[in-house]
Scaffold this active site. Structure first.
Site, PDB file in Angstrom:
ATOM      1  N   GLN A 125     -27.389 -37.624  47.427  1.00 55.07           N
ATOM      2  CA  GLN A 125     -26.760 -37.937  48.706  1.00 55.07           C
ATOM      3  C   GLN A 125     -25.986 -39.253  48.552  1.00 55.07           C
ATOM      4  O   GLN A 125     -26.595 -40.297  48.348  1.00 55.07           O
ATOM      5  CB  GLN A 125     -27.867 -38.073  49.755  1.00 55.07           C
ATOM      6  CG  GLN A 125     -27.390 -38.170  51.178  1.00 55.07           C
ATOM      7  CD  GLN A 125     -28.560 -38.263  52.146  1.00 55.07           C
ATOM      8  OE1 GLN A 125     -29.694 -38.516  51.747  1.00 55.07           O
ATOM      9  NE2 GLN A 125     -28.315 -38.063  53.411  1.00 55.07           N
ATOM     10  N   GLU A 243     -32.535 -34.031  58.605  1.00 57.25           N
ATOM     11  CA  GLU A 243     -33.309 -35.027  57.872  1.00 57.25           C
ATOM     12  C   GLU A 243     -34.307 -35.728  58.787  1.00 57.25           C
ATOM     13  O   GLU A 243     -35.468 -35.889  58.454  1.00 57.25           O
ATOM     14  CB  GLU A 243     -32.340 -36.042  57.257  1.00 57.25           C
ATOM     15  CG  GLU A 243     -33.014 -37.068  56.363  1.00 57.25           C
ATOM     16  CD  GLU A 243     -32.003 -37.951  55.635  1.00 57.25           C
ATOM     17  OE1 GLU A 243     -30.856 -38.072  56.101  1.00 57.25           O
ATOM     18  OE2 GLU A 243     -32.367 -38.513  54.597  1.00 57.25           O
ATOM     19  N   GLU A 365     -34.754 -48.996  63.613  1.00 54.71           N
ATOM     20  CA  GLU A 365     -34.093 -49.716  64.718  1.00 54.71           C
ATOM     21  C   GLU A 365     -32.931 -48.874  65.257  1.00 54.71           C
ATOM     22  O   GLU A 365     -32.711 -48.787  66.466  1.00 54.71           O
ATOM     23  CB  GLU A 365     -33.587 -51.083  64.235  1.00 54.71           C
ATOM     24  CG  GLU A 365     -34.704 -52.098  64.023  1.00 54.71           C
ATOM     25  CD  GLU A 365     -35.641 -51.724  62.877  1.00 54.71           C
ATOM     26  OE1 GLU A 365     -35.161 -51.187  61.855  1.00 54.71           O
ATOM     27  OE2 GLU A 365     -36.860 -51.943  63.024  1.00 54.71           O
TER      28      GLU A 365
END
Lengths: 382, 318
Positions: A125, A243, A365
């Site tokens: 990736q 994912e 976050e």
């Protein structure tokens, strides 16, 4: 609501269990973040694929078994129960594969899915850039049309398993005048092309599990894009959804870890230590809660209630749970947790690996921002 | 394997939600507090008419014949509205009074029943209840001595005297009460997060709504995480009890421990987001926070329930 398995599901489980018991290597393979380990894991994937176990939820035509997500969860439970090797091509099979099935051309499906299922091609990736991490729309790597080719330039970083992988997928700015999420295109390309340089980066655990990839006038044919030119962001979000959602970290991984933690507690902990007992119980409840939540999510997906931004809740939950399970294990080990060459080293290694979870696939976050903005409907921040 | 509710189950819960949104907004709850009412007879009749109160009473006895799976979303909706009075206790206790003189009254709502466990020092709603169902049986004709409580929608009392009639079906009283309360706590958690979200959208500081600040966003996202991940364990526990699974006790305790902690986290996050307003008597938030704080410890607190999960999970090699 019926939380029992059907006869068909039980039979599928039994078949998976029997095959895995007969075929899982007795000795653990070396880490797939090493050259030897990578090759051994690729061989394992070939064996899995030959028996059609490498991508059970894929259609049969692409090398799968066409089972639904419940079947996939059952297979994963058996896979982890058997202590089978890590999935070296997980970025392909679990992330890119479903995206190709959704937006790929018939040619792309025929070309990439079977070789992905067999791990003849292992995928990396190529996602982040030095200045595009949490702020992924800040991508600067470019794709320029030049006659019959796209020409790629720029740099990607933190590309998992790029050191030994065959191909990569990533986003490039194909419209030089574009800003942010617009004008990006999602490309698929081999890593051995002229102009591609892969430089390994040693991880916290010392292995070179990820890498930088440099692109210097790399020419790839037209049609190397997945999804429309200029619509790369939407394609990437589909991949990221898989994912963060259910595919990357199946519940079985954590149920197995919680069971191992209980075993560690039994064999190594002071059973009169109530705080430790409570902590181990909490770890089990976290893993069990995640399992239940996933079965609920997956039932919804099967019945046409797709997962949306709530996927970000999953990502925070599993990544923090993984760290927590390992922290408790190290608490049980006490001063022995410093040792790296003993029989319990796996917990220390696992702890190091777990610390990546709250960072990759979108930092926690960023996930909290997504939940606040899209689920809680709070005003956009800075 | 199908971890979802049926359309009917969802529709019934949505119907209850609509009723409560219209008939029982926080202003009504506040009125009840001000009037010292720990129980709402008007709303009670509506709930009886709708079949909510007799949800788990078998059909032949005049009830709806529902299981705990059929009821768990109702407890969640009752929690969302912070409904005062012995709604949780009545729903759980009513089916256990089959064949007693109270059997008809608990279905039409004319008899109010509450429930109590040995772990709890007080009985909630004994002041309005005619009978108390406990694991030992049905207690009635008792004397009530009021005890001031944190949640004014939950009147507490010490109970003395009276007669105890043995009941056949009280084995799962504690577990059922734990799961029902867990679902109620999940609903309270949802409402506290909603209230905080509303406030964060309209309250401005530094020239923008405070909900635009990441410190506020992350506080509420974490609270939501806990509440959302308490749901599946609660629903599973309802299924385990409904289908008499061997793990039912463990699952009920897991649900109550997680839901109690989730509601508490939601209360802390919501109050912090409200700032000084959250510390006032006027803010609606307190109506829900105090119920959450009471219920997180009633019918077994998280510590008690976690130890019970420990005993099941850690005791024997699996």
């Amino acid at each position: 609501m019926d939380l029992t398995y059907t006869a068909e599901q039980d039979a599928f489980r039994a078949e998976a269990r029997a095959w895995l018991e007969a075929n899982v290597p007795a000795e653990p393979l070396p880490s797939f973040d090493t050259a030897e380990g990578f090759a051994r894991h690729r061989q394992w994937e070939a064996k899995l694929s030959a028996a059609r176990w490498s991508a059970v939820s894929w259609p049969e035509g692409y090398g799968g078994r066409g089972v639904d997500y419940i079947g996939w969860l059952i297979f994963e439970e058996e896979y982890f129960r058997a202590g089978a090797p890590g999935r070296v091509n997980q970025n392909g099979i679990f992330l890119l594969g479903p995206t190709i099935m959704e937006v790929g051309t018939p040619e792309q499906k025929a070309r990439f899915l079977p070789t992905m299922a067999s791990s003849e091609i292992v995928w990396a990736q190529a996602w982040s850039e030095p200045n595009a991490g949490s702020d992924m729309a800040a991508i600067r790597s470019t794709a320029r049309l030049d006659g019959d080719a796209w020409v790629l330039n720029g740099q990607k970083i933190w590309a998992s398993r790029a050191v030994w992988s065959d191909w990569c997928f990533g986003m490039f700015r194909s419209d030089p005048d574009s800003q942010r999420h617009r004008g990006l295109t999602f490309f698929l390309l081999p890593l051995d092309l002229p102009g591609v340089t892969v430089r390994p980066i040693a991880q916290l655990d010392g292995d070179t599990g990820f890498a930088e990839i440099f692109f210097d006038d790399v020419r790839i044919p037209l049609g190397s894009n997945l999804g429309e030119v200029g619509k790369g962001w939407n394609v990437a979000m589909a991949t990221a959804g898989f994912e963060r959602g259910v595919s990357l970290r199946s519940p079985a991984r954590f149920s197995t870890a919680a069971d191992r933690l209980i075993e560690l507690w039994r064999t190594h902990a002071d059973s009169t230590d109530d705080a430790l007992r409570d902590a181990v119980t909490d770890a089990w409840m976290l893993a069990e809660g995640y399992r239940l939540h996933t079965y609920q999510t997956v039932t919804g997906m099967i019945e046409g209630r797709p997962i949306g931004s709530e996927a970000s809740l999953n990502k925070i939950f599993w990544s923090e749970m993984d760290v927590r399970i390992h922290e408790i294990a190290l608490d049980i080990l006490g001063p022995h947790a410093e040792r790296m060459d003993g029989p319990l080293e796996r917990w220390v290694d696992g702890f190091l690996f777990s610390l990546a979870g709250p960072i990759y696939a979108g930092t926690n976050e960023i996930q909290r921002n997504i939940i606040a903005d899209r689920v809680l409907q709070l005003p956009k921040g800075v | 394997m199908r971890f979802a509710f049926t359309d009917d189950q969802r529709a019934f819960a949505d119907g209850l939600h609509d009723l409560l949104v219209h008939e029982y907004p926080p202003a009504r709850l506040r009125e009840a507090w001000a009037a010292g009412r720990g129980h709402e007879p008007d709303l009670w009749r509506r709930l009886a008419d709708m079949g909510v109160l007799s949800m788990m009473v078998p059909g032949p006895a005049g009830g709806m014949g529902g299981t705990l799976v059929d009821s768990v979303l109702l407890f969640q909706q009752l929690g969302r509205a912070g409904v005062p009075g012995p709604v949780v206790e009545h729903l759980v206790a009513a089916p256990r009074l089959a064949g007693t003189p109270w059997a008809g009254g608990v279905v039409d709502g004319s008899v109010v029943v509450t429930a109590a466990l040995d772990v709890d020092p007080f009985v909630a709603h004994a002041d309005v209840a005619e009978v108390i169902v406990t694991p030992s049986g049905a207690r009635h004709g008792y004397a009530v001595s009021a005890v001031a409580g944190l949640d004014e929608g939950r009147h507490l009392a010490e109970v003395t005297g009276g007669t105890l009639e043995p009941l056949p079906g009280t084995d799962e009283l504690a577990d059922t009460l734990a799961v029902a309360t867990a679902a109620f706590l999940v609903g309270l958690g949802e409402t506290m997060i909603d209230l905080a979200g509303e406030y964060a959208r309209q309250r401005e500081q530094f020239g923008k709504p405070i909900g635009a600040f990441q410190a506020v966003k992350h506080l509420l996202a974490d609270a939501l995480l806990k509440v959302e991940f308490a749901k599946a364990p609660t629903y599973r526990a309802a299924w385990s009890l409904s289908t008499a699974q061997p793990t039912a006790g463990r699952d009920a305790s897991m649900a109550k421990a997680l839901a109690g902690e989730a509601a508490y986290r939601a209360s802390r996050a919501a109050m912090q987001v409200h700032g000084a307003i959250g510390y006032t008597w006027e803010a609606d938030l307190q109506l829900f926070m105090k119920k959450a704080w009471a219920l997180q410890r009633a019918y077994g607190d998280a510590r008690w329930h976690r130890r019970r999960v420990s005993a099941a999970v850690l005791a024997t090699p699996r």
